[in-house]
Design a protein around this motif. Structure first.
Motif, mmCIF file in Angstrom:
data_model
loop_
_atom_site.group_PDB
_atom_site.id
_atom_site.type_symbol
_atom_site.label_atom_id
_atom_site.label_comp_id
_atom_site.label_asym_id
_atom_site.label_seq_id
_atom_site.Cartn_x
_atom_site.Cartn_y
_atom_site.Cartn_z
ATOM 1 N N LYS A 254 -21.860 61.774 3.126
ATOM 2 C CA LYS A 254 -22.491 62.916 2.356
ATOM 3 C C LYS A 254 -22.768 62.602 0.579
ATOM 4 N N ARG A 255 -22.146 61.708 0.154
ATOM 5 C CA ARG A 255 -22.658 61.298 -1.227
ATOM 6 C C ARG A 255 -23.930 60.516 -1.401
ATOM 7 N N TRP A 256 -24.497 60.096 -0.405
ATOM 8 C CA TRP A 256 -25.628 59.199 -0.202
ATOM 9 C C TRP A 256 -26.831 59.899 0.252
ATOM 10 N N PHE A 257 -27.912 59.587 -0.194
ATOM 11 C CA PHE A 257 -29.142 60.290 0.314
ATOM 12 C C PHE A 257 -29.374 59.506 1.638
ATOM 13 N N GLY A 258 -29.960 60.383 2.656
ATOM 14 C CA GLY A 258 -30.318 59.731 4.026
ATOM 15 C C GLY A 258 -29.416 58.851 4.654
ATOM 16 N N ARG A 259 -29.682 58.292 5.699
ATOM 17 C CA ARG A 259 -28.710 57.492 6.655
ATOM 18 C C ARG A 259 -28.657 55.959 6.294
ATOM 19 N N MET B 78 -20.332 52.645 -3.616
ATOM 20 C CA MET B 78 -19.003 51.855 -2.892
ATOM 21 C C MET B 78 -18.819 52.422 -1.732
ATOM 22 N N THR B 79 -18.563 51.907 -0.489
ATOM 23 C CA THR B 79 -18.336 52.316 0.541
ATOM 24 C C THR B 79 -16.819 52.859 0.723
ATOM 25 N N LYS B 80 -16.747 54.196 1.331
ATOM 26 C CA LYS B 80 -15.542 54.860 1.437
ATOM 27 C C LYS B 80 -14.805 53.820 2.419
#
Length: 191
Positions: free
Chosen positions: A165-170, A40-42
């Motif tokens: 920072k929770r997600w891998f990559g951009r 989920m998006t912050k």
């Protein structure tokens, strides 16, 4: 509760009863808390991305995947907000209204489902579409699908790269409008 991601994807692909995704009848929101592949998006990121959009007074804005409300809850007060959320039994792919702007962090796995969201947005949106997707999901925009977008009067206008920072990559905030700025050129020739 154990999440079988293959079973989740099969339900998504087949668009069957979302309330029966696991053997316990759990809903997406229950699965998100236990599955790191569903992100989920912050709210801070959603606010940042929303601030890149110029909203006209009383424009109708659709959030097709409300989730925890990161985008929906942070939309400005001068717009008319609408949402869908499969967890609430409101399936975006069944939505038939018209809106000015569609924006979301949509499901982008499997890519077939993301493209179904894109097709629905093209059919129900009049001005702008914004998707927050991972970089690999840009592969959904094949020459054939870019031609489909063009035939419907839609063009990719901008990419805004963001990180979490929770997600891998951009991740990329893709802006799609009715104006062709020629930001993307392509060929359907296979080399």
């Amino acid at each position: 509760m154990y999440l079988n991601i293959t079973k989740l994807y099969m339900y998504i692909i087949n668009m069957t009863d979302w309330n029966d995704i696991n053997s316990n009848g759990g809903k997406i929101s229950q699965l998100v808390a236990k599955d790191s592949t569903i992100c989920m998006t912050k709210p801070d990121m959603a606010k940042y991305l929303i601030n890149t959009i110029q909203f006209e007074d009383n424009c109708i804005v659709m959030e097709p995947c409300k989730g925890t409300g990161a985008f929906y809850d942070n939309l400005p007060n001068n717009v008319i907000k609408q949402y869908c959320e499969i967890d609430e039994g409101i399936d975006y792919l069944q939505f038939n209204g018209q809106v000015d702007i569609t924006l979301s962090n949509p499901p982008f796995a499997p890519r077939k489902l993301f493209w179904q969201f894109m097709q629905k947005a093209m059919a129900t949106t009049t001005r702008q579409i914004y998707w927050l997707i991972n970089m690999s999901s840009l592969n959904v925009f094949t020459p054939k699908r870019l031609e489909e977008m063009k035939a419907n009067g839609w063009f990719i206008n901008n990419f805004h790269i963001v990180s979490d920072k929770r997600w891998f990559g951009r991740y990329v905030w893709v802006k799609i409008t009715k104006t062709n700025t020629n930001i993307i050129n392509y060929t359907d020739k296979i080399f």
